[in-house]
Design an enzyme around this catalytic site. Structure first.
Site, PDB file in Angstrom:
ATOM      1  N   LYS A  40       0.777  -1.542   0.417  1.00 25.51           N
ATOM      2  CA  LYS A  40       0.100   0.483  -0.121  1.00 25.51           C
ATOM      3  C   LYS A  40       0.787   1.280   0.534  1.00 25.51           C
ATOM      4  CE  LYS A  40      -0.726  -0.571   5.254  1.00 25.51           C
ATOM      5  NZ  LYS A  40      -0.896   0.174   6.118  1.00 25.51           N
ATOM      6  N   TYR A 271      14.467  30.987   5.601  1.00 26.05           N
ATOM      7  CA  TYR A 271      13.583  31.618   6.259  1.00 26.05           C
ATOM      8  C   TYR A 271      13.305  31.745   7.268  1.00 26.05           C
ATOM      9  CZ  TYR A 271      10.526  30.228   2.152  1.00 26.05           C
ATOM     10  OH  TYR A 271      10.332  30.412   0.793  1.00 26.05           O
TER      11      TYR A 271
HETATM   12  C1  PLP Z   1      -4.065  -4.258   8.147  1.00 22.60           C
HETATM   13  C2  PLP Z   1      -2.895  -4.046   8.086  1.00 22.60           C
HETATM   14  N1  PLP Z   1      -2.080  -4.627   7.983  1.00 22.60           N
HETATM   15  C3  PLP Z   1      -0.403  -5.292   7.076  1.00 22.60           C
HETATM   16  C4  PLP Z   1      -0.130  -3.736   7.382  1.00 22.60           C
HETATM   17  C5  PLP Z   1       1.425  -4.138   7.337  1.00 22.60           C
HETATM   18  O1  PLP Z   1       2.301  -3.318   8.790  1.00 22.60           O
HETATM   19  P1  PLP Z   1       3.970  -3.627   9.123  1.00 22.60           P
HETATM   20  O2  PLP Z   1       4.492  -2.618   8.169  1.00 22.60           O
HETATM   21  O3  PLP Z   1       4.031  -3.237  10.250  1.00 22.60           O
HETATM   22  O4  PLP Z   1       4.227  -4.836   8.608  1.00 22.60           O
HETATM   23  C6  PLP Z   1      -0.705  -2.607   7.773  1.00 22.60           C
HETATM   24  C7  PLP Z   1       0.350  -1.492   7.742  1.00 22.60           C
HETATM   25  O5  PLP Z   1      -0.230  -0.488   8.703  1.00 22.60           O
HETATM   26  C8  PLP Z   1      -1.921  -2.854   8.161  1.00 22.60           C
HETATM   27  O6  PLP Z   1      -2.622  -1.934   8.520  1.00 22.60           O
END
Ligand code: PLP
Length: 379
Positions: A40, A271
């Site tokens: 993601k 700045y």
């Molecule tokens: C539902 C879910 N599963 C898995 C993960 C993976 O987590 P990590 O990056 O801590 O392995 C995330 C990340 O936020 C998540 O939201």
């Protein structure tokens, strides 16, 4: 400098290191579990399409994303793997699930009905995961509200065009040293699973584990694990035992000096004039700023590596540029490489260093650097 980057600043993504991490994680998880590559947010800023390709080469057959657009991007790039959308899908968008064959997480039979109807309209059946809130407090059936959950999941089970693939939940504190709450989540997860399956609703595929769980909680690995941050060579926190898993950072951030000047004492930069030279100084300008994910609150503590020397950022990081005090770098010149995050083999500035100095976590640092900087993929 890379011509294709079209600017003298880039995120260097090392796909060999990504491949190394995938293999380490696979060895840790074992071969009999589904490896769900969490890509993601454009693979936490590293480039989802390219990371998906390396996962594919390693036999990974399931990806997880957070938004439908992320799934569409993968499908349009030719991905045929299973894609799980980790966030809920409001009824208004359920046709996308059917169109692109995306596996939703579901915690409401009305939403499931809308998904089933959308699948029916396309002559398909959609697999879904039942989301259970075992302690994250985010989405899912409340794990302790079993009677309601079973009643509602029964309604989903009889829908014609949606099939319950299994059960999903997420860990809140797996990356903490103290695993007490993680074990509570595990117990809730198992209670919920037992109650639903004993009520006659099969949940063949169980998934709970994130990165920290893979490292330190072997009893929650179940049928499928969802590694995210460890894919990218970053540890989930400072509290996990890093010896559990060997990782190599995948992202470095680099730039070239675009401007160099020699200034007298009293000369100020940026700045708010937060840097004022107290000696005759050499000031370099770099074309990268907070709009590229270099956090402005880092300014006072920010360090970069130039020609083997650690140098201080001079003044506040601007939106698209920052200045560096390169007075102590012999022979420095326009075009020299600046390591904003990464290593020259001797000195290192890690995502954790930047995160620690700015009160955040390495996840946010790589996600932010991934947004606007051109990515250069190396092996
Ligand atoms: C539902 C879910 N599963 C898995 C993960 C993976 O987590 P990590 O990056 O801590 O392995 C995330 C990340 O936020 C998540 O939201």
């Amino acid at each position: 400098m890379y011509k294709e980057a079209i600017r003298p600043a880039w995120a260097e993504i090392n796909l060999s290191n990504f491949d190394y991490n995938v293999k380490q994680i696979r060895a840790k998880m074992g071969n009999d579990r589904e490896f769900i590559g969490v890509i993601k947010a454009d693979a936490y800023g590293h480039g989802a399409i390219q990371c998906a390709e390396v996962l594919r080469e390693n036999g990974v057959k399931t990806f997880a994303i957070a938004t439908l657009q992320e799934a569409i991007t993968l499908r349009e790039a030719g991905a045929t793997e299973r894609i799980i959308c980790l966030g809920l899908t409001p009824d208004m968008y359920v046709d996308i699930l059917a169109q692109y064959d995306i596996i939703p997480v579901v915690d409401d039979s009305r939403n499931a009905r809308a998904i089933s109807d959308a699948a029916a309209a396309r002559g398909k059946t959609i697999d879904c995961l039942i989301a259970v809130d075992t302690g994250m407090g985010r989405i899912g059936y409340l794990a302790d509200d079993l009677n309601y959950a079973i009643e509602d999941i029964r309604r989903i089970a009889v829908l014609p065009n949606i099939r319950i693939l299994g059960m999903f939940s997420h860990m809140a504190t797996a990356d903490a040293f103290d695993k007490t709450f993680s074990h509570e989540q595990e117990a809730r997860y198992n209670r919920f699973y037992d109650a639903v399956t004993q009520a006659g609703i099969p949940l063949p595929f169980r998934t709970l584990a994130n990165s920290a769980s893979i490292m330190e909680l072997p009893t929650v690995l179940f049928d499928g694990c969802r590694p995210g941050i460890i894919l990218y060579g970053q540890y989930p926190s400072h509290e996990v035992d890093k010896n559990q898993l060997s990782l190599k950072p995948v992202m470095q951030v680099k730039a070239n000096i675009v401007h160099l000047k020699y200034v007298p004492p009293g000369f100020s930069c940026g700045y708010g004039r937060k840097f004022i030279a107290n000696r005759p100084s050499a000031i370099a300008t770099v074309g990268l700023g907070y709009a590229d994910g270099y956090p402005r609150p880092y300014s006072a503590k920010a360090r970069v590596i130039v020609n083997g020397q650690i140098c201080n950022v001079a003044g506040n990081i601007c939106m698209d540029q920052f200045m560096v005090d390169v007075t102590d770098v012999p022979g420095v010149k326009v075009g020299d490489e600046v390591i904003v995050m990464g290593t020259d083999g001797v000195n290192t500035i890690s995502a954790d260093d930047i995160a620690d100095a700015t009160g955040t976590i390495n996840y946010e640092i790589t996600c932010a650097f991934g947004q606007r900087l051109p990515k250069v993929f190396v092996k």
